[in-house]
Design a protein around this motif. Sequence first.
Motif, PDB file in Angstrom:
ATOM      1  N   ILE A  76       0.733  -1.070   0.009  1.00  8.45           N
ATOM      2  CA  ILE A  76      -0.066  -0.061  -0.041  1.00  8.45           C
ATOM      3  C   ILE A  76       1.032   1.230  -0.027  1.00  8.45           C
ATOM      4  CG2 ILE A  76      -0.174   0.314   2.313  1.00  8.45           C
ATOM      5  CD1 ILE A  76      -3.096   0.650  -0.046  1.00  8.45           C
ATOM      6  N   ALA A  77       2.110   1.344   0.346  1.00  3.33           N
ATOM      7  CA  ALA A  77       2.902   2.247   0.313  1.00  3.33           C
ATOM      8  C   ALA A  77       3.438   2.539  -1.171  1.00  3.33           C
ATOM      9  CB  ALA A  77       4.269   2.047   1.154  1.00  3.33           C
ATOM     10  N   ALA A  82      -2.269   2.304  -3.721  1.00  6.14           N
ATOM     11  CA  ALA A  82      -2.871   3.263  -2.882  1.00  6.14           C
ATOM     12  C   ALA A  82      -4.166   3.659  -3.692  1.00  6.14           C
ATOM     13  CB  ALA A  82      -2.055   4.368  -2.277  1.00  6.14           C
ATOM     14  N   ALA A  83      -3.884   4.245  -4.713  1.00  5.16           N
ATOM     15  CA  ALA A  83      -4.907   4.694  -5.649  1.00  5.16           C
ATOM     16  C   ALA A  83      -5.827   3.581  -5.917  1.00  5.16           C
ATOM     17  CB  ALA A  83      -4.469   5.389  -6.974  1.00  5.16           C
ATOM     18  N   PHE A  85      -6.598   0.930  -3.994  1.00  2.00           N
ATOM     19  CA  PHE A  85      -7.514   0.757  -2.910  1.00  2.00           C
ATOM     20  C   PHE A  85      -8.456   2.026  -2.601  1.00  2.00           C
ATOM     21  CE2 PHE A  85      -8.458   1.485   1.725  1.00  2.00           C
ATOM     22  CZ  PHE A  85      -9.155   0.263   1.830  1.00  2.00           C
ATOM     23  N   ASN A 103      -2.403  -5.716   3.696  1.00  2.00           N
ATOM     24  CA  ASN A 103      -0.979  -5.870   2.931  1.00  2.00           C
ATOM     25  C   ASN A 103      -0.457  -7.273   2.692  1.00  2.00           C
ATOM     26  OD1 ASN A 103      -0.146  -3.479   1.947  1.00  2.00           O
ATOM     27  ND2 ASN A 103       1.446  -3.231   3.376  1.00  2.00           N
ATOM     28  N   SER A 104      -0.088  -7.666   1.684  1.00  2.55           N
ATOM     29  CA  SER A 104       0.518  -8.811   1.376  1.00  2.55           C
ATOM     30  C   SER A 104       2.072  -8.766   1.125  1.00  2.55           C
ATOM     31  CB  SER A 104      -0.113  -9.786   0.362  1.00  2.55           C
ATOM     32  OG  SER A 104       0.350  -9.019  -1.263  1.00  2.55           O
ATOM     33  N   ASP A 105       2.450  -7.706   0.785  1.00  2.00           N
ATOM     34  CA  ASP A 105       3.865  -7.402   0.608  1.00  2.00           C
ATOM     35  C   ASP A 105       4.357  -8.241  -0.376  1.00  2.00           C
ATOM     36  OD1 ASP A 105       6.320  -5.891   1.223  1.00  2.00           O
ATOM     37  OD2 ASP A 105       6.731  -7.204   2.844  1.00  2.00           O
TER      38      ASP A 105
END
Lengths: 362, 362
Positions: A76-77, A82-83, A85, A103-105
């Motif tokens: 999400i970073a 982010a957009a 979401f 977050n799944s990273d």
Amino acid sequence: MTNPDPSRPTLSEVARRAGVGRSSAARVLGNYGSVSEHTRRRVLVAAAELGYETNELARSMSTGVTMTIGVVLADIANPFFAAVFRGISDAARAAGYGTLLVNSDEDPELEDEAVRLLVGKQVDGIIAAPAGGAHAPAAALRWAHERGTAVVQVDRTLNGFDADAVVMDNRDAARTAAERLIAAGHRRVALAWGPARQGRGAVTADHLREWAGSSEISSVGERYLGYAAALEAAGIPLDPALVMTGEQTIEGVRRFARRALAGEGRPTAFIATEVDAVIGVLAEARAAGLVLPADLSLIGFDDSPWASVHDPPITTLRQPVQRLGEHAAEILIARLGGDRRPRVVDHLASETVDQGSVAPPG
Amino acid sequence: MTNPDPSRPTLSEVARRAGVGRSSAARVLGNYGSVSEHTRRRVLVAAAELGYETNELARSMSTGVTMTIGVVLADIANPFFAAVFRGISDAARAAGYGTLLVNSDEDPELEDEAVRLLVGKQVDGIIAAPAGGAHAPAAALRWAHERGTAVVQVDRTLNGFDADAVVMDNRDAARTAAERLIAAGHRRVALAWGPARQGRGAVTADHLREWAGSSEISSVGERYLGYAAALEAAGIPLDPALVMTGEQTIEGVRRFARRALAGEGRPTAFIATEVDAVIGVLAEARAAGLVLPADLSLIGFDDSPWASVHDPPITTLRQPVQRLGEHAAEILIARLGGDRRPRVVDHLASETVDQGSVAPPG
């Protein structure tokens, strides 16, 4: 959400009659969350007056509809996700759904944990950008999908996973970018990044095509295929040295760009398909004393406001990223409302924003 | 997580004995989510061997501990909040907690809905950047806090809400930025953005101080006070025309900068405390034909990688944003583990990154 039987009142109609929001009505009728006594009474009265409790309420009780959507994204970073979401969240809210993000990273194990967490929280459906990975990719997503949880893939489609999907038309975007550079006169166009490297040794065009096809994160493979198609159509032989296959980080891009710019037949243009790729190319161009666009042309895929205030402003393929999320939510919500169409895989087109980082080769 | 009674086995000890992760053990013992039959058996055996079920399991059953943390942030499409969430998510995961995010969009009603949604999903605690607002700010957060849900505020503290908080030292950061510009010789330093305007008419220094104090989003008020303190210490009279009080968007910053740069006694330097403020100042400087840093100095608060590849690279106050989220999660998890300290309000310091957008006034 479609109403399968128009003679029966919908949740929205109950909410309207009660003068409360759809999500408040859903909480009362679904018997979860928290609402004021006042609201609860109004909703129950409205439901009784409309004869609601004989149908959708019963269904909601038996199936445990919670009016929440779970979302699993890679990182999400990253402004892209982010957009995405933001788009999901807005579209879900407009339809009365709450949205929960995990977050799944890009780690398949964390993705599995995230999916199980969301299923444990009884979300009605899941939107995910699957992480891929070597072993049993998307195991939990497949499990959730098979047990009947609605799943929509966003940004990527995993090979062999038949959940609905919404993706950018990545092949078309990369082909458009390469065509523009070729039309400006470039014949040495570098791609950052290309498909992930599999194995060691010298890379050939055949390797690249194979890796692009087997790429589990399909967007990367699609972009390579669009790039290669544009070169082929223009009769330009593909040079594997101009396709990045190493570590997908700013530092990885810098190493790739440094090597490419120092070599024989250095590239006169770059396509950078991620924000980190754009940053890496800009940093390395500056380190090499190259001025854009006179010495080097660049087309980026990152529509950050920074791209517009850069000197020169960066020519960009603007992707409707927020729309990507909205559309995934719309498909999911339609499924939850009873949509039984065959599998949906929608491609969203990009738009070129001409800003000044493309010029004929110097 | 502290163990209140060292003679009793902890969840971590059960997990270790079972050879599984803490979150898997929590799912088995909390009877939620999904784990393999193999894992379930191992965890139940380990719990029985350690005598675990007589204490923490019972507590987990009766209190409904779910090993999940809810997060409510203003706008995840803002890279600042995206990094905060990343920090929370990583720290929570390291302690065996899952994390669920809901967007509030700076809207108090949506924040209330988000909090109720999370409480409905039985999160163990909530981390929130409260939206403020005129009526009953943070009503649901206060309600959740009072009913015993652990709550930690992040990035802001609301007046009169006594939940723990982790914030940037915004006053110190703005004072440092102003001091650096004053030390370079500037006496006309503009601030974008300042406190939100309340009412119409001419703005005085008294207004600004009052608005800063009543600002519900405390970070904005704190920054103004740091800026004003640096001017006062240098004996520079505060000019309200150099403090932005209008709409907090890129366009609002552009209008403010355009007016300020066109006026008598135009500013020779800007402090831009948000990414949108940085972009707005850069766009307007270019439109006015001003070259940084010769014609105009700038200190930004946005640590985007774009700032480093800008020409010139933008001098930045780097805020440990991810750390902000991590620390909020650490405080929350300590509370969940029985930490009964008085209220904690921690301030994190910024670091100046000198990059080349500050020079003496031309």
